[in-house]
Scaffold this motif. Structure first.
Motif, short mmCIF file in Angstrom:
data_model
loop_
_atom_site.label_atom_id
_atom_site.label_comp_id
_atom_site.label_asym_id
_atom_site.label_seq_id
_atom_site.Cartn_x
_atom_site.Cartn_y
_atom_site.Cartn_z
N ARG A 1 5.10 -14.91 6.19
CA ARG A 1 3.87 -14.69 6.39
C ARG A 1 3.35 -13.37 6.52
O ARG A 1 2.38 -13.14 5.82
N TYR A 2 4.01 -12.61 7.17
CA TYR A 2 3.69 -10.89 7.26
C TYR A 2 3.75 -10.52 5.79
O TYR A 2 2.93 -9.67 5.52
N LEU A 3 4.83 -10.79 5.03
CA LEU A 3 4.89 -10.32 3.67
C LEU A 3 3.72 -10.91 2.97
O LEU A 3 3.21 -10.09 2.00
N LEU A 4 3.31 -12.07 3.03
CA LEU A 4 2.30 -12.66 2.36
C LEU A 4 1.13 -11.75 2.52
O LEU A 4 0.23 -11.40 1.64
N LYS A 5 0.91 -11.55 3.66
CA LYS A 5 -0.22 -10.57 4.20
C LYS A 5 -0.36 -9.23 3.46
O LYS A 5 -1.36 -8.93 2.72
N GLN A 6 0.49 -8.50 3.29
CA GLN A 6 1.12 -7.50 2.66
C GLN A 6 0.32 -7.49 1.10
O GLN A 6 -0.20 -6.69 0.64
N LYS A 7 0.89 -8.55 0.54
CA LYS A 7 0.59 -9.00 -0.94
C LYS A 7 -0.88 -9.36 -1.09
O LYS A 7 -1.31 -9.00 -2.39
N LEU A 8 -1.64 -9.73 -0.19
CA LEU A 8 -2.86 -10.17 -0.29
C LEU A 8 -3.88 -9.04 0.21
O LEU A 8 -5.16 -9.38 0.08
N LYS A 9 -3.64 -7.99 0.66
CA LYS A 9 -4.32 -6.86 1.12
C LYS A 9 -5.43 -6.45 0.13
O LYS A 9 -6.63 -6.07 0.45
N LYS A 10 -5.22 -6.38 -1.19
CA LYS A 10 -6.06 -6.13 -2.42
C LYS A 10 -7.39 -6.89 -2.42
O LYS A 10 -8.19 -6.55 -2.91
N TYR A 11 -7.13 -8.05 -1.86
CA TYR A 11 -8.31 -8.96 -1.78
C TYR A 11 -9.36 -8.71 -0.73
O TYR A 11 -10.36 -9.43 -0.60
#
Length: 206
Positions: A59-69
């Protein structure tokens, strides 16, 4: 747990694969009456997307990948265990930054308020989880578009690709068309199936 289920007259699971494997009765989650009662209250939009959940590595890694949105994704972690894990789970935690976590719990009322004031909701299940989380049913009541990592949602009667976007957690892509299109209203008859009253009725019926 599995060694004792034979002593019960009926066993329920919100995961279809468990029902097929062990002969359980399928019973998905339900929506909260508390949320249903406040859905009509108007709250000005505060977030583009809001999510609040417990820390998981994925979940933490997913958050990092979604930061651009520019989504608001709050991941809670107990502050004491955070420092303990920093020491004993170094490989996992060496890149986990305090600024990307929240250490203050949020009560249910505040979570509901934040969901109401967001345009979209995020649903992120555990990696091996098949059943649907509470967030899915919250999105139905709030009539909010849902972005989820659970592809099994396709098998449910309320699924509509206009309202629900399934993403790959390893390479999450949010289509502009999904974000810009209007929410397609789901028939009340379908939504009502997931009310807690019906959940209890199925649980207790002979």
């Amino acid at each position: 747990m599995l060694s004792t289920y034979k002593y019960y007259s009926k066993v329920f699971s919100f995961e279809k694969r468990s029902c097929e494997k062990y002969g359980f009765s399928f019973l998905p989650n339900f929506y909260s009456n508390q949320l249903y009662n406040i859905v009509s209250k108007y709250i000005e939009q505060k977030y583009l997307l809001f999510f609040m959940g417990q820390y998981r590595k994925e979940r933490y890694l997913l958050k990092q990948k979604l930061k651009k949105y520019k989504f608001t994704i709050l991941i809670y972690h107990n502050i004491f265990t955070y420092f303990i894990f920093k020491i004993f789970k170094f490989d996992e935690y060496k890149n986990v930054k305090m600024r990307d976590l929240v250490f203050k719990t949020m009560d249910r009322k505040e979570v509901y308020k934040n969901m109401l004031s967001s345009k979209y909701l995020l649903d992120d299940t555990d990696v091996n989880q098949e059943g649907l989380t509470q967030r899915v049913f919250d999105s139905l009541i709030l009539e909010k578009k849902l972005i989820t990592t659970n592809s099994n949602i396709k098998s449910y009667d309320f699924y509509d690709e206009n309202n629900i976007l399934i993403i790959n957690r390893d390479n999450p892509i949010i289509a502009k068309e999904f974000l810009e299109s209007e929410y397609k209203k789901i028939p009340e008859k379908i939504i009502k199936q997931y009310a807690i009253e019906n959940w209890v009725k199925k649980l207790l019926e002979e």
